[in-house]
Scaffold this motif. Structure first.
Motif, short mmCIF file in Angstrom:
data_model
loop_
_atom_site.label_atom_id
_atom_site.label_comp_id
_atom_site.label_asym_id
_atom_site.label_seq_id
_atom_site.Cartn_x
_atom_site.Cartn_y
_atom_site.Cartn_z
N PRO A 7 0.81 -0.98 -0.05
CA PRO A 7 -0.08 -0.11 0.03
C PRO A 7 1.01 1.31 -0.02
CG PRO A 7 -0.05 -1.11 2.16
CD PRO A 7 0.80 -2.19 1.33
N GLU A 8 1.95 1.15 0.73
CA GLU A 8 3.07 2.51 0.45
C GLU A 8 3.25 2.80 -0.95
OE1 GLU A 8 5.46 -0.87 0.55
OE2 GLU A 8 3.43 -0.53 1.51
N GLU A 9 3.19 2.02 -1.86
CA GLU A 9 3.73 2.23 -3.22
C GLU A 9 2.60 2.74 -3.94
OE1 GLU A 9 5.26 -0.22 -7.15
OE2 GLU A 9 5.00 -1.44 -5.23
N TRP A 10 2.82 3.95 -4.70
CA TRP A 10 2.05 4.50 -5.83
C TRP A 10 1.97 3.80 -7.01
CZ3 TRP A 10 2.09 7.17 -10.48
CH2 TRP A 10 0.88 7.81 -10.72
N LYS A 11 0.86 2.86 -7.29
CA LYS A 11 0.80 1.95 -8.30
C LYS A 11 -0.49 1.74 -8.90
CE LYS A 11 1.45 -3.11 -8.96
NZ LYS A 11 1.66 -4.36 -8.31
N PRO A 12 -0.71 2.78 -10.15
CA PRO A 12 -1.99 3.00 -10.52
C PRO A 12 -2.61 1.75 -11.15
CG PRO A 12 -0.58 4.76 -11.17
CD PRO A 12 0.26 3.71 -10.45
N GLU A 13 -1.57 0.82 -11.59
CA GLU A 13 -2.00 -0.52 -12.22
C GLU A 13 -3.12 -1.52 -11.43
OE1 GLU A 13 1.30 1.24 -13.88
OE2 GLU A 13 1.37 0.54 -11.58
N ARG A 14 -3.04 -1.26 -10.09
CA ARG A 14 -3.80 -1.88 -9.10
C ARG A 14 -5.37 -1.68 -9.58
NH1 ARG A 14 -2.00 -1.87 -4.11
NH2 ARG A 14 -0.53 -0.02 -4.48
N PHE A 15 -5.81 -0.60 -10.09
CA PHE A 15 -7.01 -0.31 -10.47
C PHE A 15 -7.63 -0.58 -11.91
CE2 PHE A 15 -6.44 2.78 -6.91
CZ PHE A 15 -7.47 2.44 -6.08
N LEU A 16 -6.78 -1.18 -12.50
CA LEU A 16 -6.91 -1.82 -13.74
C LEU A 16 -7.17 -3.40 -13.87
CD1 LEU A 16 -3.88 -0.53 -16.01
CD2 LEU A 16 -6.29 0.73 -15.80
N GLU A 17 -7.29 -3.94 -12.71
CA GLU A 17 -7.77 -5.25 -12.21
C GLU A 17 -9.14 -5.32 -12.40
OE1 GLU A 17 -6.72 -6.43 -8.33
OE2 GLU A 17 -4.40 -5.82 -8.73
N PRO A 18 -9.75 -6.56 -13.15
CA PRO A 18 -11.04 -6.80 -13.54
C PRO A 18 -12.24 -6.50 -12.44
CG PRO A 18 -9.69 -8.49 -14.30
CD PRO A 18 -8.97 -7.68 -13.32
N LYS A 19 -11.59 -6.67 -11.31
CA LYS A 19 -12.67 -6.37 -9.94
C LYS A 19 -13.30 -5.01 -9.76
CE LYS A 19 -8.99 -6.14 -6.39
NZ LYS A 19 -8.57 -6.51 -5.25
N TYR A 20 -12.38 -4.02 -10.44
CA TYR A 20 -12.91 -2.71 -10.21
C TYR A 20 -13.68 -2.12 -11.55
CZ TYR A 20 -9.58 -2.39 -6.52
OH TYR A 20 -8.82 -2.68 -5.51
N ASP A 21 -14.81 -1.84 -11.22
CA ASP A 21 -15.69 -1.02 -12.45
C ASP A 21 -14.92 0.38 -12.88
OD1 ASP A 21 -17.59 0.21 -13.95
OD2 ASP A 21 -19.22 -0.17 -12.65
N PRO A 22 -14.63 0.16 -14.16
CA PRO A 22 -13.92 1.57 -14.64
C PRO A 22 -14.90 2.68 -14.39
CG PRO A 22 -14.14 -0.09 -16.41
CD PRO A 22 -14.94 -0.70 -15.27
#
Length: 537
Positions: A452-467
């Protein structure tokens, strides 16, 4: 205690039972029973009343007893009288709360002087408080400073959930923050982006090797949007404030309406923790907060006075003051001042916080900045990015949400007060408890977020997140009190971030990476971000 036995016929004492048995009988039969028993009706009413009261008492006792059987919330050890106050050295103790969560779990109890506070540090238990258990804790608990500065909760974001809150939230959604209102205010956002880009290009042309203070430019343009939405016009030349007897410049107005209030809102008055000592004067804090309150009110009155002259002359604008003066007839002048000011401060501050942190992270990480630029090129080509493009840019959306997660603009929700026994996270929470929802802690929970301490936008491209879901993190809250300004924040921040990356390469100046401290009620960067810009071809 035994009830005295009646001296007349025993029939009245059995009447309630007989009456209930015959409750489905024809009405004529019931009337015959009443006629045959002249004293039966009052006896029945008394008996049924006692039965009702006994049932209610039994229900309340059973409910309370059921909660009481639950385990108590884990306690963070503290000292007598002061509790954990000496351990909370920060004015915004969200990082301390988060560290304690690793030791005591996602929900724990602390003592803050005379009060007991339960701190929530995980998304699941926070949503339980905001949604499932909301009726038990719908009241806000404010500090003395916030109580004064919000005119005793006269704001959509701070007010208790009642008819007044519903009314003023309807007003702000209708004219400022709702989807239709945002369409009407679209031109303000387009103008703001053009202005920011033009000022950045001018800087690069004149001083190509000099780092630019991004905040100074963006803050000024955001303030312009907030004024246009609130009073219909920007303020370029300042305004004469009769109550202060002086003319204030635009920068001075911004300081009075935004910067000073955000700083004053986190002032700590030790009497907040020891209510039984409120009679003891604390003039330093009292005078400072009252001064901030009266200066803000004086400036707002001056702005409103000017707009009333405009309205009287027949000039109408699409702005909040025109709407309130026309539609909100039950509001007092003081309430109108507060509601207009709320639209100014919330537009001018929290969106700045998110956008500045996003640009900081992108300037620090060239690989991710290049990935975002490539997405923009694929969607927009040679056209400038606009709001219609956002739905086609998942990575830009991911940058926005990841910034909200790591740099939560409002890290702690204003305290809530539990007004009836309830439960949270499987623990018993008695009435009288204060609830602190640590949004920062929820968004840094290692059980939910990898690294969680890392800024990583790719985590929100996972299928479980509604765009198109704006509420991927706890940044906008949840339930009935979800943030009214979430759509506007996304439209301003995302299109601004996209436009800045589309037109410039961003690099931090030397030493800027260590500049991560925050200040104020929101997670404002302590020092403005300075970056070296290079125009893209």
């Amino acid at each position: 205690m035994q009830l005295a036995q009646p001296t007349h016929s025993s029939r009245p004492s059995t009447f309630p039972l007989n009456f209930l048995r015959k409750s489905m009988a024809p009405l004529s039969q019931i009337l015959q029973d009443f006629q045959a028993m002249p004293f039966a009706f009052p006896a029945a009413i008394a008996a049924l009343s006692l039965l009702f009261l006994f049932s209610v008492k039994s229900f309340v006792f059973t409910k309370k007893n059921a909660f009481s059987k639950l385990p108590s919330v884990p306690v963070v050890p503290g000292l007598p009288l002061v509790g954990n106050l000496l351990q909370l050295k920060e004015k915004k103790p969200y990082k301390t709360f988060t560290r304690w969560a690793e030791e005591y779990g996602p929900i724990y109890s602390i003592k803050t002087g005379a009060s007991t506070m339960v701190v929530l540090n995980s998304t699941d238990v926070a949503k339980e408080a905001m949604v499932t258990r909301y009726p038990s804790m719908s009241t806000k608990k404010l500090s003395n400073a916030l109580k004064i500065l919000t005119y005793d909760k006269c704001m959509v974001a701070i007010s208790d959930y009642n008819d007044f809150h519903k009314m003023i939230k309807r007003y702000i959604l209708t004219n400022v923050l709702g989807a239709n209102a945002q369409k009407r205010h679209r031109s303000h956002r387009d103008t703001m982006r053009d202005n920011v880009a033009s000022r950045l290009h001018a800087h690069v042309k004149n001083s190509p090797q000099e780092a630019i203070n991004f905040r100074k430019i963006f803050e000024s343009e955001l303030f312009g949007i907030s004024l246009k939405q609130a009073i219909g016009k920007n303020i370029e030349d300042g305004i004469y404030v009769e109550e202060l007897g002086t003319t204030l410049s635009r920068d001075e107005i911004f300081k009075v309406l935004v910067l000073d209030i955000m700083e004053g809102a986190i002032e700590v008055d030790w009497r907040d923790f020891f209510p039984y000592l409120r009679w003891v004067p604390n003039k330093t804090i009292e005078n400072k907060i009252q001064r901030l309150y009266h200066r803000r009110k004086a400036v707002m009155n001056a702005l409103i006075k000017e707009q009333k002259k405009r309205i009287a002359s027949g000039e109408e604008l699409n702005c909040y003051i025109d709407y309130l003066l026309s539609e909100a007839k039950t509001l007092t002048p003081e309430q109108i001042v507060m509601l207009l000011w709320e639209t100014i401060i919330e537009t001018a501050d929290t969106t700045l916080v998110t956008t500045e942190w996003a640009m900081y992270e992108l300037a620090k990480d060239q690989k991710r900045q290049d990935r975002l630029f490539e997405e923009i090129q694929n969607v927009c080509g040679t056209n400038k990015i606009n709001e219609e493009h956002l739905s086609q840019m998942p990575y830009l959306g991911a940058v926005f949400h990841e910034t909200l997660r790591k740099h939560s603009p409002a890290p702690i929700v204003p305290l809530r007060y539990v007004h009836e026994d309830t439960q949270l996270g499987g623990y018993y929470v008695p009435a009288g408890t204060e609830i602190a929802i640590n949004i920062y802690g929820c968004n840094m929970d290692k059980n939910q977020w990898e690294s969680p301490e890392e800024w990583k936008p790719e985590r929100f491209l996972e299928p479980k997140y509604d765009p198109i879901d704006l509420y991927k993190t706890m940044a906008f809250g949840a339930g009935k009190r979800v943030c009214a300004g979430s759509l506007q924040a996304m439209l301003i921040a995302c299109t601004t971030i996209g436009r800045l990356v589309q037109e410039f390469e961003w690099n931090l100046r030397d030493g800027e990476e260590e500049n991560v401290d925050t200040v104020g009620l929101t997670t404002h960067k302590l020092h403005p971000m300075h970056a070296i810009l290079k125009p893209r071809n």
